[in-house]
Design an enzyme around this catalytic site. Sequence first.
Site, mmCIF file in Angstrom:
data_model
loop_
_atom_site.group_PDB
_atom_site.id
_atom_site.type_symbol
_atom_site.label_atom_id
_atom_site.label_comp_id
_atom_site.label_asym_id
_atom_site.label_seq_id
_atom_site.Cartn_x
_atom_site.Cartn_y
_atom_site.Cartn_z
ATOM 1 N N ARG A 168 -1.863 42.927 11.429
ATOM 2 C CA ARG A 168 -2.189 41.519 11.277
ATOM 3 C C ARG A 168 -3.668 41.206 11.524
ATOM 4 N NH1 ARG A 168 -2.326 38.143 15.464
ATOM 5 N NH2 ARG A 168 -1.528 39.817 16.740
ATOM 6 N N LYS B 269 11.985 53.847 17.063
ATOM 7 C CA LYS B 269 12.944 53.209 17.939
ATOM 8 C C LYS B 269 12.397 51.876 18.427
ATOM 9 C CE LYS B 269 13.388 54.315 22.223
ATOM 10 N NZ LYS B 269 12.777 54.226 23.553
ATOM 11 N N ASP C 145 13.448 60.196 16.616
ATOM 12 C CA ASP C 145 13.781 60.331 18.026
ATOM 13 C C ASP C 145 12.858 61.423 18.513
ATOM 14 O OD1 ASP C 145 14.833 61.276 20.491
ATOM 15 O OD2 ASP C 145 16.678 60.197 20.027
ATOM 16 N N HIS C 146 11.804 61.048 19.224
ATOM 17 C CA HIS C 146 10.753 62.050 19.457
ATOM 18 C C HIS C 146 11.225 63.212 20.319
ATOM 19 C CE1 HIS C 146 9.900 59.819 23.197
ATOM 20 N NE2 HIS C 146 9.258 60.892 23.606
ATOM 21 N N LYS D 58 10.419 67.764 20.334
ATOM 22 C CA LYS D 58 9.867 68.561 21.439
ATOM 23 C C LYS D 58 10.239 70.026 21.225
ATOM 24 C CE LYS D 58 9.914 64.825 24.830
ATOM 25 N NZ LYS D 58 8.529 64.641 25.255
ATOM 26 N N GLU E 58 11.222 60.263 35.520
ATOM 27 C CA GLU E 58 9.869 59.757 35.242
ATOM 28 C C GLU E 58 9.311 59.151 36.515
ATOM 29 O OE1 GLU E 58 9.131 58.166 31.082
ATOM 30 O OE2 GLU E 58 11.120 57.404 31.521
ATOM 31 N N ASP F 70 17.345 52.450 26.509
ATOM 32 C CA ASP F 70 16.000 52.976 26.238
ATOM 33 C C ASP F 70 16.009 54.495 26.066
ATOM 34 O OD1 ASP F 70 13.101 52.741 26.091
ATOM 35 O OD2 ASP F 70 13.041 53.644 28.092
ATOM 36 N N HIS G 116 17.575 59.656 23.224
ATOM 37 C CA HIS G 116 17.076 60.964 23.647
ATOM 38 C C HIS G 116 18.147 61.810 24.357
ATOM 39 C CE1 HIS G 116 13.509 58.890 22.607
ATOM 40 N NE2 HIS G 116 13.175 58.442 23.789
ATOM 41 N N LYS H 67 13.396 55.728 36.228
ATOM 42 C CA LYS H 67 11.975 55.428 36.404
ATOM 43 C C LYS H 67 11.669 55.489 37.898
ATOM 44 C CE LYS H 67 11.167 53.939 32.070
ATOM 45 N NZ LYS H 67 10.330 54.676 31.131
ATOM 46 N N LYS I 173 7.594 63.586 36.919
ATOM 47 C CA LYS I 173 8.044 63.595 35.528
ATOM 48 C C LYS I 173 8.606 64.973 35.221
ATOM 49 C CE LYS I 173 6.690 62.505 30.823
ATOM 50 N NZ LYS I 173 7.848 61.695 30.480
HETATM 51 C C1 BG6 Z 1 10.479 56.433 25.213
HETATM 52 C C2 BG6 Z 1 10.960 55.400 26.178
HETATM 53 O O1 BG6 Z 1 11.322 56.514 24.107
HETATM 54 O O2 BG6 Z 1 10.435 57.697 25.849
HETATM 55 C C3 BG6 Z 1 10.091 55.362 27.418
HETATM 56 O O3 BG6 Z 1 10.946 54.125 25.551
HETATM 57 C C4 BG6 Z 1 9.960 56.728 28.022
HETATM 58 O O4 BG6 Z 1 10.617 54.454 28.377
HETATM 59 C C5 BG6 Z 1 9.558 57.744 26.965
HETATM 60 O O5 BG6 Z 1 8.998 56.678 29.043
HETATM 61 C C6 BG6 Z 1 9.590 59.147 27.523
HETATM 62 O O6 BG6 Z 1 9.081 60.039 26.596
HETATM 63 P P1 BG6 Z 1 8.411 61.387 27.057
HETATM 64 O O7 BG6 Z 1 8.125 62.119 25.801
HETATM 65 O O8 BG6 Z 1 7.186 61.016 27.837
HETATM 66 O O9 BG6 Z 1 9.427 62.062 27.923
#
Ligand code: BG6
Length: 516
Positions: free
Chosen positions: A65, A170, A199-200, A204, A238, A258, A263, A364, A369
């Site tokens: 935008r 997502k 879905d990342h 991985k 995390e 989330d 995931h 969280k 992590k």
């Molecule tokens: C995202 C979530 O999809 O994945 C976040 O919305 C989360 O809340 C994140 O922190 C975690 O991804 P990664 O790759 O850092 O484990």
Amino acid sequence: MDNDGDGGNPFREDDLNARRFAEPCNLVIFGATGDLTHRKLIPALYNIAIDGELPAGLKVIGFARRDKSDEVFREGLRELNEKVSRQGHDEAAWEQFSQNIHYHQSTFTDEAGYDALRERLDAIEAEGGSGNRLFYIASAPEFFDDILLNLKKSGLNTAPNGWARVIVEKPFGTDLATAKHLNEVVNETFEEADTYRIDHYLGKETAQNIMVLRFANSILELLWNNRFIDHVQITCAEHLGMEGGRGGYYDKSGALRDMVQNHLLQLVSLIAMEPPADLSADGVRDEKVKVLKSLRAFDTVDKVAENVVRAQYTNGTVAGDEVVGYRQEDRVNPESETESYVALRLLIDNWRWADVPFYVRMGKRLPKKATEISIHFKKPPGVLFNAMDQGGENPGNVLVIRIQPNEGISLGICSKRPGANVRIQPVKMDFRYQTAFGKSSPEAYERLLLDAIAGDATLFARKDEVEEAWKFIDYIEDAWHQSEEPPAMAEYPAGSWGPIESDDLLGEDGRKWRRL
Ligand code: BG6
């Protein structure tokens, strides 16, 4: 180029080679001024370019935008790339790479902006550029419908001289009804085979290795069932909280929606699936969806209360810093009923997994992590070597798949300590990516972008997978938010490993969470 979404697969030599010759295309990113584009997408493309895998002639067009020139847009991207690029930032390489990045100013609702985009893409093609179109929807979710409908109206959903595909970020809906609606809108605009729901976690490296580990090694698959496996644990911890205004989104979502719906259920599917008939996108996804269909539904409030723990963090200390509780976070409702932690006992009602619980937790503001999957094998009969050297019981063999950090796989076994007496101690056989392969793994988005460009949908969620996952999640959300007597919200101090109720969930079954 194969365009049926089934063409490539990550494991066969011939397909791997084909993937390297991914065709050039015009990649249009909706939401180009956002965090995802700056932190993940552009650095991923830059790293692919550094590795020499970005198809020559690929152009990136950022659609957003705000009014910006190409130069200003590129400068903002450069600043972030310098900070986050996995392989560092090389100014000369960046200069070359960023010449192919452009900016297109329009709101997501303005049809004229899409017509102008079409003219722009036509002009690129007329000048000898690629006719392939890849649209990446990375905007705020409330614009997903508008973007898809406008792509259709302007005819951008087809490519007269190439292919047209869409990647959808997502969150894919917030419940089953909204996911179904979004699926309808997507399918009215693009063929399912041209749709890439990201879905990342699937991108991985270690998540991809789960299938190789299971199906390229004969010793594991023989043991991969309820005769030998006692239970499975999946932890996604995390240390971060609601930094950077994230509370605004998160408070409407919560840990279950989330992270678990997407995931974590994807990881469960990869661990639990049957061997696919082949490694095509649909071959793999057919098996994953069967796992989701076999999840025992928590279709009463009592079942939710028995099998799911939800919690919020209170103030505490994480990595030496004092932090506030969830309800005191920026942009979080002070009376919020949204969970920042969830633990579940999942049961998969099929022959392979009957009576093998999958304990899954995510939170969280935990101490660090770390994402890992541990497969806990049944213990040997306690007749010969049960007592451990340092007291305690034989822990049994545990296979740990470390998704992040220190990606790798380790197997806990029992060994005799050197010496005249028989003294037994648990030890580890450890495989680390960094040591074995001597280089860092590509970021998930690198792999996924390349796959979408190459037309390989294996690592993307299919329509039915997303809907099955929501079906399971909806029962829990309903029990929490719609029932008259919702299961309680537990608490845990920030910096701890979660609420006591989560320990009790395993304690009831005579088990414990693995220490990470
Ligand atoms: C995202 C979530 O999809 O994945 C976040 O919305 C989360 O809340 C994140 O922190 C975690 O991804 P990664 O790759 O850092 O484990």
